[in-house]
Design a protein around this motif. Structure first.
Motif, PDB file in Angstrom:
ATOM      1  N   LEU A 121       0.802  -1.271   0.124  1.00 12.77           N
ATOM      2  CA  LEU A 121      -0.075   0.040  -0.162  1.00 12.77           C
ATOM      3  C   LEU A 121       0.982   1.391   0.156  1.00 12.77           C
ATOM      4  O   LEU A 121       1.699   1.462   1.068  1.00 12.77           O
ATOM      5  CB  LEU A 121      -1.056   0.015   1.237  1.00 12.77           C
ATOM      6  N   TYR A 122       0.812   2.283  -1.044  1.00 18.62           N
ATOM      7  CA  TYR A 122       1.391   3.182  -1.124  1.00 18.62           C
ATOM      8  C   TYR A 122       0.992   4.170  -0.121  1.00 18.62           C
ATOM      9  O   TYR A 122      -0.136   4.375   0.322  1.00 18.62           O
ATOM     10  CB  TYR A 122       1.461   3.924  -2.396  1.00 18.62           C
ATOM     11  N   VAL A 123       2.284   5.117   0.705  1.00 19.82           N
ATOM     12  CA  VAL A 123       1.865   5.818   1.594  1.00 19.82           C
ATOM     13  C   VAL A 123       0.722   6.848   1.551  1.00 19.82           C
ATOM     14  O   VAL A 123       0.033   7.196   2.249  1.00 19.82           O
ATOM     15  CB  VAL A 123       3.251   6.617   2.168  1.00 19.82           C
ATOM     16  N   ASP A 124       0.778   7.531   0.420  1.00 22.08           N
ATOM     17  CA  ASP A 124      -0.073   8.571   0.002  1.00 22.08           C
ATOM     18  C   ASP A 124      -1.679   8.009   0.084  1.00 22.08           C
ATOM     19  O   ASP A 124      -2.423   8.720   0.705  1.00 22.08           O
ATOM     20  CB  ASP A 124      -0.070   9.195  -1.303  1.00 22.08           C
ATOM     21  N   ASP A 125      -1.804   6.900  -0.162  1.00 15.11           N
ATOM     22  CA  ASP A 125      -2.976   6.170  -0.259  1.00 15.11           C
ATOM     23  C   ASP A 125      -3.620   5.924   1.129  1.00 15.11           C
ATOM     24  O   ASP A 125      -4.819   5.884   1.593  1.00 15.11           O
ATOM     25  CB  ASP A 125      -3.314   4.920  -0.996  1.00 15.11           C
ATOM     26  N   CYS A 126      -2.625   5.368   2.052  1.00 12.91           N
ATOM     27  CA  CYS A 126      -2.675   5.041   3.407  1.00 12.91           C
ATOM     28  C   CYS A 126      -3.071   6.500   3.922  1.00 12.91           C
ATOM     29  O   CYS A 126      -4.186   6.362   4.967  1.00 12.91           O
ATOM     30  CB  CYS A 126      -1.490   4.493   3.949  1.00 12.91           C
ATOM     31  N   VAL A 127      -2.661   7.577   3.811  1.00 16.33           N
ATOM     32  CA  VAL A 127      -2.675   8.800   4.479  1.00 16.33           C
ATOM     33  C   VAL A 127      -4.294   9.190   4.070  1.00 16.33           C
ATOM     34  O   VAL A 127      -4.815   9.599   4.942  1.00 16.33           O
ATOM     35  CB  VAL A 127      -1.862   9.833   4.296  1.00 16.33           C
ATOM     36  N   ASP A 128      -4.616   8.954   3.079  1.00 14.10           N
ATOM     37  CA  ASP A 128      -5.958   9.277   2.609  1.00 14.10           C
ATOM     38  C   ASP A 128      -7.020   8.593   3.291  1.00 14.10           C
ATOM     39  O   ASP A 128      -8.061   9.005   3.718  1.00 14.10           O
ATOM     40  CB  ASP A 128      -6.224   8.966   0.815  1.00 14.10           C
TER      41      ASP A 128
END
Length: 217
Positions: A121-128
């Motif tokens: 899971l890419y970090v930007d997607d996780c933050v979203d």
């Protein structure tokens, strides 16, 4: 004749017992290692952990409901898959480890047969997902992952090709307690958070390479 003492005012509660100032909903990120290996994407309800790394998050999972009952603080618990991205410590994630060593010309090591899978899971997607969980998903445990399995061998092959490395990885013994297959069902995240991942693994790993090149440059 004895006298009945007058009722005294109750002392104020100690500072640790007072309700803290917190947002109405506090997302609680939990790693996906609280779940066992599975042949299909895991649902948001799953049995006891089978990996040592999953024990403490599973224990932590029991704290928010208790805290909600005592302090009336709402929560949403997110079970995160394998998060990666720029700035990740190469000692803490396989994507960062491979990228750092491939660019440095150092050999990479795969533990076990390399067929163990992860849900990257890419970090930007996780933050979203974390941001969305501030106002949604009250009281729920929600998986946050791509729903896509990638073996460690396939990950290495793809990243080595991008780095222009032809050498195969070295092999080492499997690590005790390592989960063989890991992938999360993101259905509840889509339903409750309106969330879905948008960064593919090739896109995400390319950004990791770019960040490392810029840092070294």
């Amino acid at each position: 004749m004895s006298r009945v003492p007058s009722a005294a005012a109750a002392p104020p509660p100690p500072s640790w017992a007072t309700r803290p100032e917190m947002p109405s909903n506090s997302p609680l990120p939990l790693p996906s290692s609280i779940w066992p290996a599975a042949w299909k994407p895991l649902p948001s309800q799953a049995p006891a952990p089978r990996s040592p790394a999953g024990v403490s998050p599973r224990v932590a999972r029991g704290s928010p409901p208790l805290y909600r009952r005592i302090h009336d603080v709402e929560f949403t618990a997110l079970a995160l898959s394998n998060v990666y991205g720029p700035r990740q410590d190469p000692r803490r994630g396989v994507v960062a480890t491979f990228a750092s060593r491939l660019l440095a010309g150092d050999p990479c090591t795969v533990h076990g047969d390399g067929e163990q899978t992860r849900d990257f899971l890419y970090v930007d997607d996780c933050v979203d997902a974390l941001v969305r969980a501030v106002e949604r998903g009250d009281g729920l445990l929600i998986n946050v992952g791509t729903g896509v399995e990638t073996s460690i061998s396939d990950l290495y092959a793809a990243m080595a090709a991008v780095a222009g490395v032809d050498d195969p990885p070295g092999l080492a013994a499997a690590r005790p307690g390592d989960v063989q297959r890991s992938v999360l069902d993101r259905g509840r995240a889509a339903m409750q958070l309106g969330w879905q991942p948008w960064t593919s693994l090739p896109e995400g790993t390319a950004r990791v390479f770019d960040w490392l090149r810029q840092r070294e440059g």
